[in-house]
Scaffold this motif. Structure first.
Motif, mmCIF file in Angstrom:
data_model
loop_
_atom_site.group_PDB
_atom_site.id
_atom_site.type_symbol
_atom_site.label_atom_id
_atom_site.label_comp_id
_atom_site.label_asym_id
_atom_site.label_seq_id
_atom_site.Cartn_x
_atom_site.Cartn_y
_atom_site.Cartn_z
ATOM 1 N N ALA A 1 0.832 -1.206 0.000
ATOM 2 C CA ALA A 1 0.000 0.000 0.000
ATOM 3 C C ALA A 1 0.869 1.260 0.000
ATOM 4 O O ALA A 1 0.577 2.229 -0.718
ATOM 5 C CB ALA A 1 -0.939 -0.006 1.206
ATOM 6 N N VAL A 2 1.951 1.238 0.769
ATOM 7 C CA VAL A 2 2.859 2.391 0.797
ATOM 8 C C VAL A 2 3.516 2.567 -0.579
ATOM 9 O O VAL A 2 3.605 3.687 -1.102
ATOM 10 C CB VAL A 2 3.918 2.243 1.911
ATOM 11 C CG1 VAL A 2 4.971 3.340 1.820
ATOM 12 C CG2 VAL A 2 3.248 2.255 3.279
ATOM 13 N N ALA A 3 3.967 1.460 -1.190
ATOM 14 C CA ALA A 3 4.583 1.530 -2.522
ATOM 15 C C ALA A 3 3.590 2.075 -3.546
ATOM 16 O O ALA A 3 3.946 2.926 -4.377
ATOM 17 C CB ALA A 3 5.082 0.149 -2.954
ATOM 18 N N ALA A 4 2.355 1.624 -3.479
ATOM 19 C CA ALA A 4 1.328 2.129 -4.394
ATOM 20 C C ALA A 4 1.111 3.626 -4.178
ATOM 21 O O ALA A 4 0.956 4.385 -5.138
ATOM 22 C CB ALA A 4 0.026 1.359 -4.207
ATOM 23 N N GLY A 5 1.121 4.022 -2.915
ATOM 24 C CA GLY A 5 0.970 5.446 -2.613
ATOM 25 C C GLY A 5 2.103 6.278 -3.180
ATOM 26 O O GLY A 5 1.879 7.357 -3.738
ATOM 27 N N VAL A 6 3.326 5.792 -3.045
ATOM 28 C CA VAL A 6 4.490 6.498 -3.606
ATOM 29 C C VAL A 6 4.361 6.584 -5.128
ATOM 30 O O VAL A 6 4.602 7.640 -5.731
ATOM 31 C CB VAL A 6 5.808 5.800 -3.199
ATOM 32 C CG1 VAL A 6 6.995 6.348 -3.977
ATOM 33 C CG2 VAL A 6 6.046 5.937 -1.699
ATOM 34 N N LEU A 7 3.951 5.502 -5.747
ATOM 35 C CA LEU A 7 3.794 5.484 -7.201
ATOM 36 C C LEU A 7 2.749 6.495 -7.658
ATOM 37 O O LEU A 7 2.982 7.285 -8.572
ATOM 38 C CB LEU A 7 3.425 4.074 -7.673
ATOM 39 C CG LEU A 7 3.242 3.887 -9.180
ATOM 40 C CD1 LEU A 7 4.549 4.120 -9.926
ATOM 41 C CD2 LEU A 7 2.694 2.497 -9.468
ATOM 42 N N THR B 1 11.338 7.187 -6.985
ATOM 43 C CA THR B 1 11.436 5.928 -7.718
ATOM 44 C C THR B 1 12.273 4.917 -6.943
ATOM 45 O O THR B 1 11.923 3.736 -6.866
ATOM 46 C CB THR B 1 12.049 6.171 -9.111
ATOM 47 O OG1 THR B 1 11.211 7.087 -9.814
ATOM 48 C CG2 THR B 1 12.175 4.895 -9.894
ATOM 49 N N GLY B 2 13.359 5.383 -6.341
ATOM 50 C CA GLY B 2 14.188 4.498 -5.519
ATOM 51 C C GLY B 2 13.430 3.960 -4.320
ATOM 52 O O GLY B 2 13.534 2.778 -3.976
ATOM 53 N N ALA B 3 12.635 4.814 -3.684
ATOM 54 C CA ALA B 3 11.820 4.369 -2.542
ATOM 55 C C ALA B 3 10.800 3.326 -2.991
ATOM 56 O O ALA B 3 10.604 2.306 -2.318
ATOM 57 C CB ALA B 3 11.113 5.559 -1.896
ATOM 58 N N PHE B 4 10.160 3.569 -4.124
ATOM 59 C CA PHE B 4 9.197 2.612 -4.684
ATOM 60 C C PHE B 4 9.880 1.259 -4.924
ATOM 61 O O PHE B 4 9.374 0.213 -4.514
ATOM 62 C CB PHE B 4 8.620 3.177 -5.987
ATOM 63 C CG PHE B 4 7.755 2.212 -6.744
ATOM 64 C CD1 PHE B 4 6.471 1.929 -6.320
ATOM 65 C CD2 PHE B 4 8.229 1.603 -7.893
ATOM 66 C CE1 PHE B 4 5.664 1.039 -7.020
ATOM 67 C CE2 PHE B 4 7.435 0.720 -8.605
ATOM 68 C CZ PHE B 4 6.155 0.437 -8.168
ATOM 69 N N SER B 5 11.041 1.287 -5.552
ATOM 70 C CA SER B 5 11.776 0.046 -5.843
ATOM 71 C C SER B 5 12.211 -0.667 -4.567
ATOM 72 O O SER B 5 12.124 -1.895 -4.471
ATOM 73 C CB SER B 5 13.005 0.348 -6.701
ATOM 74 O OG SER B 5 12.624 0.920 -7.927
ATOM 75 N N LEU B 6 12.673 0.096 -3.592
ATOM 76 C CA LEU B 6 13.103 -0.493 -2.322
ATOM 77 C C LEU B 6 11.931 -1.144 -1.591
ATOM 78 O O LEU B 6 12.062 -2.256 -1.057
ATOM 79 C CB LEU B 6 13.756 0.568 -1.440
ATOM 80 C CG LEU B 6 14.262 0.098 -0.079
ATOM 81 C CD1 LEU B 6 15.330 -0.983 -0.238
ATOM 82 C CD2 LEU B 6 14.813 1.268 0.716
ATOM 83 N N LEU B 7 10.802 -0.489 -1.589
ATOM 84 C CA LEU B 7 9.613 -1.074 -0.941
ATOM 85 C C LEU B 7 9.248 -2.398 -1.596
ATOM 86 O O LEU B 7 8.957 -3.385 -0.900
ATOM 87 C CB LEU B 7 8.442 -0.099 -1.002
ATOM 88 C CG LEU B 7 8.542 1.103 -0.073
ATOM 89 C CD1 LEU B 7 7.583 2.202 -0.496
ATOM 90 C CD2 LEU B 7 8.294 0.677 1.371
#
Length: 162
Positions: free
Chosen positions: A93-99, A138-144
């Protein structure tokens, strides 16, 4: 049925989240190259960056199937309440939010800034801070997503986990 759902879940993750992650990661360098190319030959050079944004946007919609299939798989396996599943769902959910709130709007903004140019058909300047923020998002999304994959493999606390 659990096996079929698990296979579909993994395939959806590979075929939907993988392209979003790669396209989003390739976007900032592609935009930098477009600016360099425009300075040399006067063209806008934004075609590749536009394509990467389109891939990110379209595959993010397809990516909705990943948590949906993951929940169905967890229910069929009786592990929906396990900590690793709940942690994975939260991180998803956090990754989706970042995206949705950072990566896709950041790409759109960068394309709009680059597309303005100076009226000569060239690529306009995109502030370094904009590209840096987009790269960090983008890096945060990938890391998540990396952490989610690790949780899916290791499954802490499960009897089959490491």
């Amino acid at each position: 049925m659990s096996t079929v759902l698990l296979v579909l879940h993994v395939l959806a993750a590979v075929l939907a989240v993988g392209p979003v992650t790669v396209a989003a990661s390739a976007f900032p360098p592609s935009l930098r190259r477009a600016a360099a190319t425009a300075a040399e030959d006067g063209g806008d050079g934004l075609g590749p960056a536009r394509a990467l944004h389109r891939i990110s946007r379209v595959y993010s919609w397809v990516g909705i199937s990943v948590p949906a299939l993951g929940i169905a798989t967890a229910v069929s396996m009786g592990v929906l309440g396990d900590a690793w599943v709940l942690a994975s769902l939260t991180l998803t959910a956090v990754a989706a939010g970042v995206l949705v709130t950072r990566v896709l709007p950041g790409q759109q903004e960068a394309l709009e800034l680059a597309g303005r140019g100076d009226g000569s058909g060239g690529t306009g300047p995109v502030p370094a801070g904009t590209l840096r923020a987009l790269g960090m998002s983008t890096g945060a999304f990938s890391l998540l997503w990396t952490v989610v994959v690790v949780l899916m493999i290791v499954r802490p606390g499960s009897t089959t986990g490491a």
